[in-house]
Design a protein around this motif. Structure first.
Motif, mmCIF file in Angstrom:
data_model
loop_
_atom_site.group_PDB
_atom_site.id
_atom_site.type_symbol
_atom_site.label_atom_id
_atom_site.label_comp_id
_atom_site.label_asym_id
_atom_site.label_seq_id
_atom_site.Cartn_x
_atom_site.Cartn_y
_atom_site.Cartn_z
ATOM 1 N N ARG A 183 49.130 -11.762 16.900
ATOM 2 C CA ARG A 183 50.091 -10.827 17.479
ATOM 3 C C ARG A 183 49.580 -9.387 17.496
ATOM 4 N N ASP A 184 48.426 -9.125 16.921
ATOM 5 C CA ASP A 184 47.916 -7.767 16.809
ATOM 6 C C ASP A 184 47.193 -7.361 18.090
ATOM 7 N N ALA A 185 47.490 -6.143 18.582
ATOM 8 C CA ALA A 185 46.854 -5.682 19.814
ATOM 9 C C ALA A 185 45.340 -5.665 19.684
ATOM 10 N N MET A 224 47.196 -6.217 29.514
ATOM 11 C CA MET A 224 48.618 -6.539 29.480
ATOM 12 C C MET A 224 49.038 -7.012 28.097
ATOM 13 N N LEU A 225 48.261 -7.922 27.487
ATOM 14 C CA LEU A 225 48.610 -8.413 26.157
ATOM 15 C C LEU A 225 48.527 -7.303 25.110
ATOM 16 N N CYS A 235 51.928 -12.444 22.104
ATOM 17 C CA CYS A 235 51.358 -13.364 21.124
ATOM 18 C C CYS A 235 50.429 -14.350 21.805
ATOM 19 N N VAL A 236 49.478 -14.843 21.037
ATOM 20 C CA VAL A 236 48.526 -15.851 21.507
ATOM 21 C C VAL A 236 48.524 -16.992 20.497
ATOM 22 N N GLU A 253 56.900 -11.962 24.987
ATOM 23 C CA GLU A 253 58.269 -12.163 24.532
ATOM 24 C C GLU A 253 59.210 -11.269 25.322
ATOM 25 N N ASP A 254 60.394 -11.773 25.569
ATOM 26 C CA ASP A 254 61.367 -11.080 26.413
ATOM 27 C C ASP A 254 62.741 -11.213 25.791
#
Length: 345
Positions: A183-185, A224-225, A235-236, A253-254
């Motif tokens: 989840r980390d950029a 984008m991610l 997330c991946v 996530e939305d």
């Protein structure tokens, strides 16, 4: 309602206005600036316009539009975007907005196509003398409610039995299974590189459509991610057989839903193993157990495997708006004609 247009290359200047309208309308994360700006950066040609409509002292609708042929324009629709790039206040009639937009676009367009609309987000309008809707694709979702055990029991016996046998076989062979969530950029560059290696080893590489860290698709998904992860909304998923990476999902996530944008797997895995389905089972179990989301969205044409996972299917649609009703009648008549038969000797 008055429409204005500027080159879409100036999107950054209007991103805050887009964000304000996006927030006010509760639109999908697929229409947020974090998603749209990288699309324009990587797939825009310079022909795109940013159109915005002012109504009652505020911006009430916005869209990215592009010429689509002689006498026609359409919403900008790169293949990486599941939805048409259109935002509007829901209380305003779509047909009136499209009528104003057509009058504001250069070149006196006769037709405007609004593409890939989701009826779960924007109800499908009724046809009229100037407006016609067309089916696009069926797409699927999973409602996340109750326990995973109850959900899994409701799935087909063949699916459950097949994946159970695969897990047992891998366990017997001493192959541990592992689901990893990133989840980390700062991890997204490596995630996209890993995804590109998976996709590049399969059939898409031969077609030239595979994601690669160095191509436009790879740059798009990375940026984008990173945007989404920076605000805790990307997330991946990686799935491993032992130390071998065998499947991946790229997701955003939305609110109360999670959207799967891209899935790939290692095609060198024996055909009697299904790494993607094993990953999906493990990921769904985790999503049900966490209870953080209420929907898992796939956004893509329904495949046979989707129907083993859910029976929740809806039809996305396109909208054609015609400057004059006679054009709509002519277009409908031509579309209904049977194809011409080839001459025979």
């Amino acid at each position: 309602m008055k429409w204005r247009t500027v080159p879409a290359a100036r999107f950054a200047e209007h991103a805050q206005t887009w964000q304000t309208l996006h927030a006010a309308t509760g639109a999908s994360a697929l229409l947020s600036p974090d998603f749209v700006a990288p699309l324009l950066a990587e797939f825009g040609t310079g022909a795109e316009l940013l159109a915005y409509c002012e109504h009652a002292g505020a911006v009430a609708a916005m869209a990215i539009v592009v010429p689509s042929g002689r006498g026609s324009w359409a919403s900008f629709q790169p293949s990486q975007a599941p939805l048409g790039l259109w935002l509007q206040r829901p209380e305003l009639p779509l047909e009136a907005l499209l009528a104003g937009l057509v009058r504001a676009l250069p070149g006196f367009p006769l037709v405007f196509g609004l593409t890939q609309m989701d009826p779960a987000l924007m109800p499908r309008p009724a046809d009229s003398p100037s407006l016609r809707t067309l089916d696009y694709i069926d797409t699927a979702r999973v409602t996340i409610h109750g326990s995973f055990e109850a959900y899994w029991t409701a799935r087909g016996k063949n699916l459950r039995s097949n994946l159970k046998k695969q897990r047992a076989r891998l366990d017997k062979e001493g192959v541990p299974l592992r689901l990893q969530l990133s989840r980390d950029a700062g991890d997204m560059a490596q995630a996209v590189a890993d995804y590109g290696r998976l996709e590049g080893s399969g059939w898409k590489a031969g077609c030239g459509t595979a994601v690669d860290a160095s191509n436009a698709q790879g740059r798009y998904y990375r940026r984008m991610l990173e945007n989404f992860c920076a605000r805790g909304a990307g997330c991946v998923y990686r799935y491993f057989f032992g130390e071998q990476l065998v499947a991946m999902d790229l997701c955003i996530e939305d609110g109360d839903s999670i959207i799967v944008l891209k899935t790939s797997y290692d095609e060198s895995v024996p055909a009697n193993l299904s790494p993607t389905l094993l990953m999906r089972e493990a990921a769904c179990r985790q999503l049900f157990d966490e209870g953080k989301y209420t929907r898992l969205e796939f956004y893509g044409r329904v495949m046979e495997w989707h129907l083993r996972w859910t029976d929740e299917v809806r039809t996305m649609y396109h909208v054609n708006y015609y400057r004059w009703p006679g054009l709509r009648r002519l277009h409908t008549m031509l579309a209904s004609r049977p194809p011409a038969r080839a001459a025979t000797q």
